[in-house]
Design a protein around this motif. Structure first.
Motif, short mmCIF file in Angstrom:
data_model
loop_
_atom_site.label_atom_id
_atom_site.label_comp_id
_atom_site.label_asym_id
_atom_site.label_seq_id
_atom_site.Cartn_x
_atom_site.Cartn_y
_atom_site.Cartn_z
N THR A 173 -7.61 -3.43 -2.57
CA THR A 173 -6.96 -4.61 -1.99
C THR A 173 -8.02 -5.61 -1.52
O THR A 173 -7.93 -6.81 -1.81
N GLY A 174 -9.03 -5.08 -0.83
CA GLY A 174 -10.11 -5.93 -0.33
C GLY A 174 -10.84 -6.63 -1.46
O GLY A 174 -11.12 -7.84 -1.38
N CYS B 203 -8.89 -5.35 6.05
CA CYS B 203 -8.77 -4.20 5.14
C CYS B 203 -9.46 -2.96 5.72
O CYS B 203 -8.95 -1.84 5.57
N TRP C 271 -6.99 0.60 -0.27
CA TRP C 271 -7.33 -0.52 0.63
C TRP C 271 -8.61 -1.20 0.16
O TRP C 271 -8.76 -2.42 0.27
N ALA D 54 -2.28 -2.76 -2.26
CA ALA D 54 -1.83 -2.70 -0.86
C ALA D 54 -0.51 -1.95 -0.76
O ALA D 54 -0.32 -1.10 0.12
N VAL E 174 -14.84 -1.36 3.16
CA VAL E 174 -13.48 -0.89 3.46
C VAL E 174 -13.39 0.62 3.21
O VAL E 174 -12.87 1.38 4.03
#
Lengths: 510, 244
Positions: free
Chosen positions: A477-478, A429, A474, A492, A358
């Protein structure tokens, strides 16, 4: 007292004046308030880095640092990581000494000695290499000096010695390339070598750590009993830099003598050929590059297709971009290896692999988006064409996103075989990360030449920081989604806020 | 009444100070018009507004009857812009560049290819048609840019100092190409500091100073206006001095 014209001191003052003015212009853009804000920001960042370094150093010091084999292996391994970055930076900078034109035509056409100019410029490369690594290492060195004792300040001497040695090696590589492949290819190959040197060691260590321990922590390797047992004896010369960093006076003196001696020797040997090689590099501007005649007829295409094709052709023919992309791809090698090693066995590896992919998507998209959107060499042509600006932007964004998709697709396919859910998480993502970076470049777009790519990060620090921060968020988040945690909502939301803030402060909005 | 190739009325543009103010100009179709003025007079600003590269603060621009401010895409379909800095990609060959330009103007691929080859030969670029433009001299780059401007058969060619930095041979070639286009009925508006070029090539000459048109006409009309038989250089210097 002023120095005699064209003397070493005179050239040094000239170079220093130019470097200082460029540095202040880059940092403040002529605005005093911006300079003050930046200074405050740097102080805060330095304080945070020192705090983090304290967290790393304190437990180590509490156990008592003794110059045994394990300590020497850890210090030498970590130092080697810094040194590869130094060598990479020195190689990149030394090539610029030969290829950057600016005032070189003026000076080479004057009766002033090109050897002196070369000595000063190479010295400046060594100094900047030392300064950058010194800054990077300073939180660790300063904290070690505070917590364990001032003997650790000798590590700065090692930075000076290794900086000088890196510059000497970079000079030797550049001269060898000039002789072996000629001025036309030297720059590209040197850039690729710099990229591989900078990334290669880190990646190699990570790969070794993955193969042996199944994780990407490069320090795990330096602390392993096998490596410590296999390392040379404590009296080996290999530990000289580590001993010097720990405050051994004799080792420091030897290191400085080796580094500075090698630099002086390299400058002395290379100076006589500098004028000739710089002139041969300058002559490249007048050398045509013959491509194979294309028998292909003109193809009917829509305006969007035409614009996309043009972007892809230019990206494909950009040697600097190629070396950068190669480096990005190299960074993707360890997660790919981890993915392969854990294939069908362990879903835990995804927690490491997903954020790397990502993050890489965001970074690659940011660079490509700048080249496609801002780096338009024929800006007037595109603006005066009967095509709406919206179509131009859409085509350029499509060109960027297709490249990212092409780079990621094989890895996503590999992932999908093992875990379709993880592949989906990564794809979403990565798309958000690449989309955020592209959007930020779109809002902060400027009219620039592609050759200004290197300076894009200093042109808008807000764009660079928000692009990097959004990619990191991000990636977070991933990672959390891969771990199956609802906490993924946190990074996120922060990423969306960062992108929103970038939109608010962007010149397009204002 | 025939529609003028270019009709400008009340054009104004300010940056930190007014650069163009209440500027009017009409150019007939098929005319070669030279716009002269001292440095900073506003020539480039005016041409960039006509080409759609700058947004005017006020005024109207009509290209063959199309309101260029209201419908810029339609206006751009019939115009071409050539500046003193060739707008060429270092890493495309001249043929690839012309294919790109023809695609932007949505010219039929076969027609564009034939036209591109014709222009490449006409401008003496044949031996370099498949070389990347990055190694070209200024003159060759300007020829590639000019080929790009002509490949879509524009009706109005706007040129800003197109002869800057060209050698005598390249300059002659560019001038011949432009005169050939005017003979075919194409309208040309050009700024230049080489007054001899304007004197020999232009049917009408406009002189601007501080963003305003201070004189306009054929060379004979300008001579009549200042009341003596002089070269364009003398006329130009007299007009600018009077205006100051």
């Amino acid at each position: 007292m002023s120095a005699a014209p064209a003397s070493l001191a005179w050239f040094a003052r000239h170079e220093l004046t130019l470097a200082w003015r460029e540095f202040t212009a880059m940092m403040t853009a002529g605005r005093r308030a911006r300079g003050i804000g930046l200074a405050i920001f740097l102080v805060v960042v330095a304080a945070l880095l020192h705090l983090m370094a304290f967290g790393l150093v304190a437990p180590w010091v509490s156990h008592g640092i003794v110059p045994d084999k394990a300590t020497l292996v850890l210090l030498s391994g970590s130092g080697l990581l810094f040194w590869t970055v130094m060598l990479s930076q020195a190689l990149e900078s030394v090539t610029r000494v030969y290829y950057a034109r600016s005032d070189l035509d003026l000076i080479l056409s004057s009766p002033a000695s090109s050897r002196r100019l070369f000595a000063i410029r190479t010295g400046a490369v060594a100094l900047s290499t030392m300064a950058l690594t010194g800054l990077l290492a300073s939180p660790l060195v300063n904290m070690l000096a505070i917590v364990d004792g001032p003997q650790w300040l000798a590590a700065y001497g090692v930075v000076v010695a290794l900086g000088a040695l890196s510059t000497a090696i970079a000079l030797a590589i550049t001269i060898a390339l000039f002789r072996l492949v000629g001025p036309k290819r030297t720059r590209l190959i040197a850039q690729i070598v710099a990229g591989i040197v900078g990334a290669g060691f880190v990646i190699g260590i990570q790969a070794a750590a993955i193969l042996h321990y199944g994780n990407m922590n490069r320090f795990a390797l330096f602390q392993s009993a096998d490596i410590v047992a296999a390392a040379p004896d404590i009296g080996s010369l290999l530990w000289l830099p580590a001993r010097a960093a720990m405050g051994d006076g004799m080792a420091s003196a030897i290191m400085l003598a080796i580094g500075l001696g090698a630099l002086a020797l390299a400058i002395g040997v290379s100076a006589s050929s500098y004028g000739r090689l710089a002139i041969s590099a300058a002559g490249l501007n007048h050398v045509s590059s013959q491509r194979r005649p294309s028998p292909r007829a003109f193809r009917a295409a829509s305006q969007r297709q035409v614009l996309r094709l043009k972007e892809w052709r230019l990206l494909q023919r950009d040697p600097w971009l190629l070396s950068q992309t190669l480096m990005q791809m190299l960074y993707l090698a360890p997660p790919a290896l981890l993915l392969w090693m854990n294939f069908g066995h362990d879903a835990g590896a995804f927690v490491v692999v997903v954020p790397v992919l990502v993050m890489a998507s965001g970074q690659l998209a940011g660079g490509l988006a700048w080249l496609a959107i801002s780096g338009e060499d024929a800006h007037d042509l595109v603006v005066t064409a009967p095509v709406s600006p919206r179509i131009v932007l859409i085509a350029k964004i499509e060109a960027v996103l297709v490249v990212i998709a092409a780079v990621l697709a094989p890895l996503l396919a590999l992932m999908a075989i093992s875990s379709p859910r993880m592949a989906l998480v990564t794809a979403i993502c990565a798309a958000l990360s690449a989309g955020s970076a592209t959007a930020i470049q779109l809002w902060f777009r400027v009219v620039a030449k592609r050759s200004m790519f290197r300076r894009r990060q200093v042109a808008s620090r807000a764009a660079t920081l928000s692009e990097a921060f959004a990619s990191i968020m991000w990636a977070g988040t991933g990672a959390l989604l891969a771990a199956g945690s609802w906490l993924a909502m946190g990074p996120a939301v922060v990423a969306i806020l960062v992108v929103g803030l970038a939109r608010l402060i962007s010149p397009r909005r204002r | 009444m025939t529609i003028p190739a270019l009709a400008i009325a009340g054009l104004a543009k300010s940056f930190d100070r007014p650069v163009v103010a209440d500027f009017d100009l009409t150019i007939r179709a098929g005319e070669f018009y030279a716009l002269l003025g001292p440095n900073g007079a506003g020539k480039t600003t005016i041409l960039r507004m006509v080409a759609g590269l700058l947004q005017p603060d006020a005024g109207s621009i009509s290209i063959f009857g199309v309101d260029a401010r209201r419908d810029p895409v339609a206006a751009k379909r019939v115009t071409a812009w050539v500046s003193d800095e060739p707008m060429v990609y270092d890493r495309l060959t001249p043929l690839e560049y012309l294919e790109f330009v023809a695609g932007l103007w949505q010219i039929d691929a076969r027609t564009a290819e034939a036209k591109a080859n014709e222009l490449i030969d006409w401008l003496g670029l044949g031996p370099h048609a498949n070389e990347l433009c990055g190694g070209f001299s200024k003159g060759m780059l300007q020829k590639v840019a000019l080929a790009g401007a002509l490949v879509h058969e524009p009706q109005l060619i706007i040129l800003d100092e197109p002869l800057t930095g060209l050698d005598a041979g390249s300059a002659r070639q560019v001038k011949d190409v432009l005169l050939g286009k005017v003979r075919e009925g194409v309208t040309v508006i050009m700024t230049t500091h080489i007054l001899e070029v304007a004197e020999r090539m232009a049917e009408r000459i406009g002189v601007i100073n501080q963003g305003k048109l201070i004189a306009e006409g054929t060379l004979a009309e300008l001579r009549t206006r200042i009341g003596k038989e002089s070269s364009l250089e003398d006329i130009f210097l007299d007009l600018v001095a009077d205006a100051a």
